[in-house]
Design an enzyme around this catalytic site. Sequence first.
Site, PDB file in Angstrom:
ATOM      1  N   SER A  91     -32.628  13.436  62.513  1.00  9.95           N
ATOM      2  CA  SER A  91     -31.425  13.325  63.161  1.00  9.95           C
ATOM      3  C   SER A  91     -31.067  11.910  63.606  1.00  9.95           C
ATOM      4  CB  SER A  91     -31.126  14.395  64.440  1.00  9.95           C
ATOM      5  OG  SER A  91     -30.127  14.000  64.920  1.00  9.95           O
ATOM      6  N   TYR A 115     -32.947  17.147  72.656  1.00  9.41           N
ATOM      7  CA  TYR A 115     -32.887  17.413  71.524  1.00  9.41           C
ATOM      8  C   TYR A 115     -33.447  15.901  70.470  1.00  9.41           C
ATOM      9  CZ  TYR A 115     -31.012  17.875  66.615  1.00  9.41           C
ATOM     10  OH  TYR A 115     -30.829  17.822  65.110  1.00  9.41           O
ATOM     11  N   LEU A 151     -36.109  23.417  58.660  1.00  7.89           N
ATOM     12  CA  LEU A 151     -34.739  22.926  58.994  1.00  7.89           C
ATOM     13  C   LEU A 151     -34.779  24.256  60.457  1.00  7.89           C
ATOM     14  CD1 LEU A 151     -32.966  23.664  55.655  1.00  7.89           C
ATOM     15  CD2 LEU A 151     -33.998  21.666  56.593  1.00  7.89           C
ATOM     16  N   HIS A 193     -23.291  16.601  59.394  1.00 10.18           N
ATOM     17  CA  HIS A 193     -22.699  17.120  58.276  1.00 10.18           C
ATOM     18  C   HIS A 193     -22.137  18.363  58.703  1.00 10.18           C
ATOM     19  CE1 HIS A 193     -26.713  17.646  58.743  1.00 10.18           C
ATOM     20  NE2 HIS A 193     -26.957  18.657  57.999  1.00 10.18           N
ATOM     21  N   LYS A 218     -36.579  15.289  68.428  1.00 11.52           N
ATOM     22  CA  LYS A 218     -36.439  14.687  66.848  1.00 11.52           C
ATOM     23  C   LYS A 218     -37.253  13.559  66.712  1.00 11.52           C
ATOM     24  CE  LYS A 218     -34.235  17.840  64.809  1.00 11.52           C
ATOM     25  NZ  LYS A 218     -34.550  18.697  63.636  1.00 11.52           N
ATOM     26  N   GLY A 246     -29.407  29.155  58.553  1.00 10.79           N
ATOM     27  CA  GLY A 246     -28.291  28.241  59.025  1.00 10.79           C
ATOM     28  C   GLY A 246     -27.509  27.359  57.963  1.00 10.79           C
ATOM     29  N   GLN A 247     -26.583  26.828  58.171  1.00  8.87           N
ATOM     30  CA  GLN A 247     -25.729  25.957  57.297  1.00  8.87           C
ATOM     31  C   GLN A 247     -26.556  25.304  56.277  1.00  8.87           C
ATOM     32  OE1 GLN A 247     -22.496  22.974  58.542  1.00  8.87           O
ATOM     33  NE2 GLN A 247     -24.405  21.683  58.161  1.00  8.87           N
ATOM     34  N   ASP A 248     -27.527  24.581  56.754  1.00  9.24           N
ATOM     35  CA  ASP A 248     -28.054  23.799  55.595  1.00  9.24           C
ATOM     36  C   ASP A 248     -29.133  24.499  54.800  1.00  9.24           C
ATOM     37  OD1 ASP A 248     -26.912  21.544  56.754  1.00  9.24           O
ATOM     38  OD2 ASP A 248     -28.571  20.634  57.528  1.00  9.24           O
ATOM     39  N   ILE A 265     -33.379  29.507  56.967  1.00 12.53           N
ATOM     40  CA  ILE A 265     -32.527  29.616  55.816  1.00 12.53           C
ATOM     41  C   ILE A 265     -31.247  30.041  56.139  1.00 12.53           C
ATOM     42  CG2 ILE A 265     -33.271  32.047  55.137  1.00 12.53           C
ATOM     43  CD1 ILE A 265     -33.257  31.115  52.093  1.00 12.53           C
ATOM     44  N   ARG A 304     -20.698  26.227  59.930  1.00  9.88           N
ATOM     45  CA  ARG A 304     -21.006  25.651  61.240  1.00  9.88           C
ATOM     46  C   ARG A 304     -20.759  26.941  62.242  1.00  9.88           C
ATOM     47  NH1 ARG A 304     -24.369  21.891  62.519  1.00  9.88           N
ATOM     48  NH2 ARG A 304     -23.170  19.359  62.327  1.00  9.88           N
ATOM     49  N   GLU A 345     -29.277  11.360  65.743  1.00  9.82           N
ATOM     50  CA  GLU A 345     -29.212  11.529  67.444  1.00  9.82           C
ATOM     51  C   GLU A 345     -30.380  10.443  68.055  1.00  9.82           C
ATOM     52  OE1 GLU A 345     -27.218  13.031  69.869  1.00  9.82           O
ATOM     53  OE2 GLU A 345     -25.650  12.687  68.235  1.00  9.82           O
TER      54      GLU A 345
HETATM   55  P1  GDR Z   1     -23.524  16.706  67.525  1.00  9.30           P
HETATM   56  O1  GDR Z   1     -22.442  17.946  67.226  1.00  9.30           O
HETATM   57  O2  GDR Z   1     -23.931  16.734  69.031  1.00  9.30           O
HETATM   58  O3  GDR Z   1     -23.189  15.178  67.277  1.00  9.30           O
HETATM   59  O4  GDR Z   1     -24.868  16.870  66.896  1.00  9.30           O
HETATM   60  P2  GDR Z   1     -21.319  18.328  67.818  1.00  9.30           P
HETATM   61  O5  GDR Z   1     -20.487  18.870  67.068  1.00  9.30           O
HETATM   62  O6  GDR Z   1     -21.748  19.472  68.910  1.00  9.30           O
HETATM   63  O7  GDR Z   1     -20.682  17.348  68.835  1.00  9.30           O
HETATM   64  C1  GDR Z   1     -20.228  16.097  68.337  1.00  9.30           C
HETATM   65  C2  GDR Z   1     -19.617  15.212  69.141  1.00  9.30           C
HETATM   66  O8  GDR Z   1     -18.270  15.552  69.827  1.00  9.30           O
HETATM   67  C3  GDR Z   1     -18.088  15.787  71.127  1.00  9.30           C
HETATM   68  N1  GDR Z   1     -17.414  16.816  71.693  1.00  9.30           N
HETATM   69  C4  GDR Z   1     -17.936  18.136  71.818  1.00  9.30           C
HETATM   70  N2  GDR Z   1     -18.924  18.591  71.068  1.00  9.30           N
HETATM   71  C5  GDR Z   1     -18.910  20.107  71.230  1.00  9.30           C
HETATM   72  N3  GDR Z   1     -19.938  20.787  70.565  1.00  9.30           N
HETATM   73  N4  GDR Z   1     -17.839  20.966  71.777  1.00  9.30           N
HETATM   74  C6  GDR Z   1     -16.854  20.230  72.292  1.00  9.30           C
HETATM   75  O9  GDR Z   1     -16.084  20.946  73.197  1.00  9.30           O
HETATM   76  C7  GDR Z   1     -16.711  19.058  72.481  1.00  9.30           C
HETATM   77  N5  GDR Z   1     -15.822  18.112  72.724  1.00  9.30           N
HETATM   78  C8  GDR Z   1     -16.407  16.708  72.415  1.00  9.30           C
HETATM   79  C9  GDR Z   1     -19.804  15.724  71.452  1.00  9.30           C
HETATM   80  O10 GDR Z   1     -20.052  15.212  72.870  1.00  9.30           O
HETATM   81  C10 GDR Z   1     -20.553  15.027  70.563  1.00  9.30           C
HETATM   82  O11 GDR Z   1     -20.476  13.787  70.671  1.00  9.30           O
HETATM   83  C11 GDR Z   1     -24.869  17.427  65.339  1.00  9.30           C
HETATM   84  C12 GDR Z   1     -25.834  18.568  64.921  1.00  9.30           C
HETATM   85  O12 GDR Z   1     -25.699  19.043  63.959  1.00  9.30           O
HETATM   86  C13 GDR Z   1     -27.198  18.073  65.212  1.00  9.30           C
HETATM   87  O13 GDR Z   1     -28.143  18.870  65.092  1.00  9.30           O
HETATM   88  C14 GDR Z   1     -27.402  16.808  64.160  1.00  9.30           C
HETATM   89  O14 GDR Z   1     -28.877  16.439  64.349  1.00  9.30           O
HETATM   90  C15 GDR Z   1     -26.467  15.867  64.632  1.00  9.30           C
HETATM   91  O15 GDR Z   1     -25.159  16.229  64.656  1.00  9.30           O
HETATM   92  C16 GDR Z   1     -26.479  14.818  63.857  1.00  9.30           C
END
Ligand code: GDR
Length: 312
Positions: A124, A148, A80, A178, A152, A11-13, A9, A183, A126
């Site tokens: 997810s 991850y 979650l 989302h 999932k 976390g964001q969601d 509870i 976050r 992913e």
């Molecule tokens: P994601 O979220 O892996 O998609 O998972 P994240 O925001 O970490 O990354 C999104 C994309 O951005 C690229 N990226 C970077 N990411 C981070 N964190 N930091 C950086 O500096 C950076 N530069 C580029 C990443 O490579 C990636 O492609 C989120 C989470 O909420 C999961 O829990 C959820 O399941 C999926 O979204 C859907």
Amino acid sequence: MKSALICGISGQDGAYLAQLLLLKGYRVYGTSRDVELGNWSALKELGIYEKVELLSLSPIDFKSVLDAFYKSKPDEVYFLAGQSSVALSFDQPVDTMQSIVLGTLNMLEACRLFPGVKLYNAGSSECFGDTNEGRADETTNFNPQSPYAIGKSASFWLVSNYRKAYGIFACTGILFNHESPFRPTRFVTKKIVQAARDIAQGSNEKLVLGNLNITRDWGWAPEYVEAMWLMLQHAEPDDFVIATGHSSTLEDFVSLVFQNFGLDWEDHVIQDPKYFRPIEHLVSKSNPEKAKRILGWEAKNRLKEVVKLLCK
Ligand code: GDR
């Protein structure tokens, strides 16, 4: 009065879902691994910290899962609580797999002991890996590219298996990215917005990012928790893709954020391979048509609105 148990509870969601369920008249129980040490800033900011009952629960410990079920006597359980960072899963694969896969299994086994309980499982996008030219829907094969995503995928199949084998009302929401102010900066959207705001306020820092060419479908988290709830109100348990249906590159996202602060991103952003992942899937595109058709759910905020809301 219906009772809901939200595992994760803080976390964001979890926080937005608790807010939604309280508004709908539920008694809300929420869990965190250790209530004494929990971070309740999201619940406090939403003004609901005093309105929920908090319980300690470790998803990998079946006794603690059962205790939470006994105490909350839930009509609905929302799982979650698994490790949620793709990047971190490369550094902590065992913890990631255990919290997601064993966590889901423990929830499902507990549901077998509490007939009639409905379970929402956080899936997810992913799991799909690269969607290439197509748009992923509920019939698209999984091609997970990280510990991850592999966790999932296993949790998705566990839910599907228990639903068929034991008739449990369990659903997986396959949510695309989302976002919200809740976050942590480990996720890219918060990292970008926070840096752009600091730069607009006079900081001369550089924002160092990984791959700017990746494409993702970014939506607004408060809308997505509504979809979780809708899945459990539907007559039949099923799995749903939840997304806006529109994808953009990370460069587009960065550019829009800096524009919102009156800045040109190219003056402030550096790419560094240190933030590239060992394996990265580049393109993530969604088809959320089934959620619209069956649940009547559709994302209202797309990229531009999401960026505006985050910057505000
Ligand atoms: P994601 O979220 O892996 O998609 O998972 P994240 O925001 O970490 O990354 C999104 C994309 O951005 C690229 N990226 C970077 N990411 C981070 N964190 N930091 C950086 O500096 C950076 N530069 C580029 C990443 O490579 C990636 O492609 C989120 C989470 O909420 C999961 O829990 C959820 O399941 C999926 O979204 C859907």
